[in-house]
Each structure stands twice: as structure tokens, then as C-alpha cells.
Design an enzyme around this catalytic site. Structure first.
Site, PDB file in Angstrom:
ATOM      1  N   LYS A 183       0.862  -1.011  -0.151  1.00 59.81           N
ATOM      2  CA  LYS A 183      -0.095  -0.104   0.109  1.00 59.81           C
ATOM      3  C   LYS A 183       0.968   1.260   0.006  1.00 59.81           C
ATOM      4  CE  LYS A 183      -3.853  -2.269   2.333  1.00 59.81           C
ATOM      5  NZ  LYS A 183      -4.524  -2.624   3.705  1.00 59.81           N
ATOM      6  N   ASP A 202     -11.278   2.702   4.362  1.00 61.64           N
ATOM      7  CA  ASP A 202     -11.437   1.270   4.530  1.00 61.64           C
ATOM      8  C   ASP A 202     -12.994   1.244   4.529  1.00 61.64           C
ATOM      9  OD1 ASP A 202      -9.611  -0.657   4.672  1.00 61.64           O
ATOM     10  OD2 ASP A 202      -9.170  -0.441   6.710  1.00 61.64           O
ATOM     11  N   GLN A 206      -4.733  -1.786   9.849  1.00 64.01           N
ATOM     12  CA  GLN A 206      -4.652  -2.872   9.164  1.00 64.01           C
ATOM     13  C   GLN A 206      -5.225  -4.195  10.151  1.00 64.01           C
ATOM     14  OE1 GLN A 206      -3.817  -3.389   6.049  1.00 64.01           O
ATOM     15  NE2 GLN A 206      -3.843  -5.682   6.062  1.00 64.01           N
TER      16      GLN A 206
HETATM   17  N1  GUN Z   1      -6.930  -6.942   6.379  1.00 67.77           N
HETATM   18  C1  GUN Z   1      -7.300  -7.767   5.177  1.00 67.77           C
HETATM   19  N2  GUN Z   1      -8.017  -6.828   4.314  1.00 67.77           N
HETATM   20  C2  GUN Z   1      -8.030  -5.643   4.840  1.00 67.77           C
HETATM   21  C3  GUN Z   1      -8.349  -4.551   4.190  1.00 67.77           C
HETATM   22  O1  GUN Z   1      -8.863  -4.361   3.397  1.00 67.77           O
HETATM   23  N3  GUN Z   1      -8.363  -3.355   5.245  1.00 67.77           N
HETATM   24  C4  GUN Z   1      -7.735  -3.520   6.604  1.00 67.77           C
HETATM   25  N4  GUN Z   1      -7.733  -2.568   7.445  1.00 67.77           N
HETATM   26  N5  GUN Z   1      -7.234  -4.588   7.201  1.00 67.77           N
HETATM   27  C5  GUN Z   1      -7.223  -5.621   5.958  1.00 67.77           C
END
Ligand code: GUN
Length: 278
Positions: free
Chosen positions: A53, A120, A97
């Protein structure tokens, strides 16, 4: 039939090119979009996602910040980071995350994020916005990536029966919200199945579009797929394989080879949905 392969890598590159243009316009107007990612602990998969990311942000011309806390961090320490990011004018959006260590309540943390910065789309305010069809709502990355894959591959969703296997808050439920809306890439009849569904294979066989996010390696077999269906595999699973040097291989939630012989279109793992969600 041999299925058309939906290529996440090429589609993701296309999206990133579009995004870099939008970012450059904002920068010219005096605003550099800033995205922060918070990671707690050292879950190997999460570390890979977070690094990807950050790299993608920088490549798109954005300001990127990664905040790493040890697995021993307290909930109060994480909430203090959330408060700081909520107030930081250089950060326009951020995410924490998941999964978080067991001693931290993800619910309390998600509720603390300013909904206007919740990229998110996990805050209940944004879940509600998406559910009522607010087109400005933040859409969770994985289901939005799947929808973009359908749209950008020129696959018609209107009137299709979409069956989603998996009811998580990250994928299954928001996927249903997106596919049912009266928007491009929507207008589906949607069914969600899960571990307690009665005769899941029979329901899956009704799908024109089958989205699989159940976290079980090669769970979907050809007898669960209608000939010609679009099969979207969200799963990423590590399975032991002594025939390869590293001792494991990555497979999806779909038995790719046998299902590709039945489906009309299918995503790869890796190289499919995973590429789209970053
Ligand atoms: N863990 C797995 N996929 C995601 C996501 O799209 N966002 C976040 N914050 N954690 C994740």
C-alpha cells in the site's frame, strides 16, 4: 469450455495510471493527498499488504505514512495514534490494518476513526452510507476491487444472480451491498452463503457470478459451478507442498484448474483480486 482469465495485474495498472493523473491534478491545485496505514504486530501477510500500500501511494504521487506499533501495544496507545491521524491535516485518509492482536478491540478502534478519513469504509457510518446507496461513501477495497474488475473487464452484471460465499464484514457483506445497488457494476440479484448454509453447492450452482471469500483452500469444485459462470476468487491460502523448494504454494478458495474448465471467466490466485485491492 476454457474460461477467460481475468487479469488483476493489468487492470490494477490501469487504475493506478488513472489515479496518478487525478493525484497530479490535486497536487497542482496545492493539495497532496496523504494516506497513512497503521499496523500493530508483525503478522507476515499484513506486513506484505502494508508495504504494498505504501509503495503504491508513493508511485501514485501521494504522501504516505506507515505507523508500526509492536504486538504488545495497548489499545490506548493505538487509540492515541488514531486520534493523532484524525487531527493531522496532511493525512486525508488512513486505515488500521486488520487483524489486530487479540487484546485490542477492533470495534472500538474502528469507531474511533473519523468517518471522513475512513478509507476502508469499515466505520458503521460508512457501512450505512454504502448500504443506503450513497455514491460518495468509502467502499471497502476488496469488494470494490472485485466490482472494478467486473466493470473494467466489460462483464455485464445487470440482472445477473450473484452468489457470494462468505459473510465477513471486510468482503462478503459489503460485496453484497455493492452488487445490489442500482449502479454500473450492480443491479444483481444477490445471495450470500456461509458456513451454516444448507446445501451450499446447490445455491452456488445458481450463480451467474460466483464470488468466493471463505478462506478455505480450493473449497469450490467444478460441481458447484454453473457452466459459463464468472468465478471471482478472493481467497489467498498457503498450503504445504513438499514438491517445491519453499515447501508451500499459494492457492485460492477455488480449485482453479478443474473450475476453469467449466467457468466462463475466472480470476487467478495470485495475480487476480489481490492485485486489485491494494
Ligand atoms: N486486512 C485484510 N484486508 C484488509 C483491508 O482491506 N483493510 C484492513 N484495514 N485490513 C485488512
Amino acid at each position: 469450455m476454457t474460461a477467460r482469465v481475468l487479469d488483476g495485474k493489468t487492470l490494477a495498472e490501469e487504475i493506478r495510471r488513472d489515479l496518478a493523473i487525478e493525484v497530479a491534478e490535486l497536487v497542482q491545485g496545492g493539495v497532496q493527498p496523504g494516506l497513512a496505514v497503521v499496523i500493530v504486530g508483525d503478522d507476515p501477510a499484513s506486513r506484505v499488504y502494508v508495504a504494498s500500500k505504501g509503495k503504491a501511494c508513493v508511485e501514485a504521487g501521494m504522501h504516505s505514512e506507515t505507523i508500526r506499533l509492536p504486538a504488545s501495544a495497548t489499545e490506548a496507545e493505538l487509540l492515541a495514534v488514531v486520534d493523532r491521524l484524525n487531527a493531522d491535516p496532511t493525512i486525508h485518509g488512513f486505515l488500521v490494518q486488520l487483524p489486530l492482536p487479540k487484546h485490542i478491540s477492533s470495534e472500538r478502534v474502528l469507531l474511533r476513526i473519523n468517518p471522513a478519513k475512513d478509507v476502508d469504509g469499515f466505520h458503521p457510518m460508512n457501512v450505512g452510507r454504502l448500504s443506503v446507496g450513497d455514491r460518495t461513501a468509502f467502499r471497502p477495497a476488496t469488494p470494490f476491487g472485485v466490482q472494478q474488475m467486473l466493470i473494467r473487464s466489460g462483464l455485464e452484471t445487470k440482472g445477473a444472480h450473484a452468489v457470494i460465499i462468505g459473510r465477513s464484514n471486510i468482503v462478503g457483506k459489503p460485496m453484497a451491498s455493492l452488487l445490489v445497488q442500482d449502479t454500473p457494476g450492480g443491479n444483481c440479484t444477490v445471495t450470500i452463503c456461509h458456513s451454516r448454509s444448507r446445501d451450499l453447492p446447490a445455491i452456488a450452482r445458481l450463480a451467474d457470478i460466483l464470488v468466493v471469500a471463505i478462506g478455505k483452500p480450493e473449497f469450490v469444485t467444478p460441481d458447484m459451478v454453473k457452466p459459463g459462470a464468472i468465478v471471482i476468487d478472493v481467497g489467498i491460502n498457503r498450503v504445504t507442498d513438499s514438491s517445491v523448494a519453499k515447501g508451500y504454494r499459494i492457492v485460492g478458495d477455488v480449485a482453479y484448474g478443474p473450475v476453469a474448465a467449466v467457468a466462463g471467466a475466472i480470476t487467478l490466485v495470485p495475480g487476480g483480486v489481490g492485485r486489485m485491492t491494494i
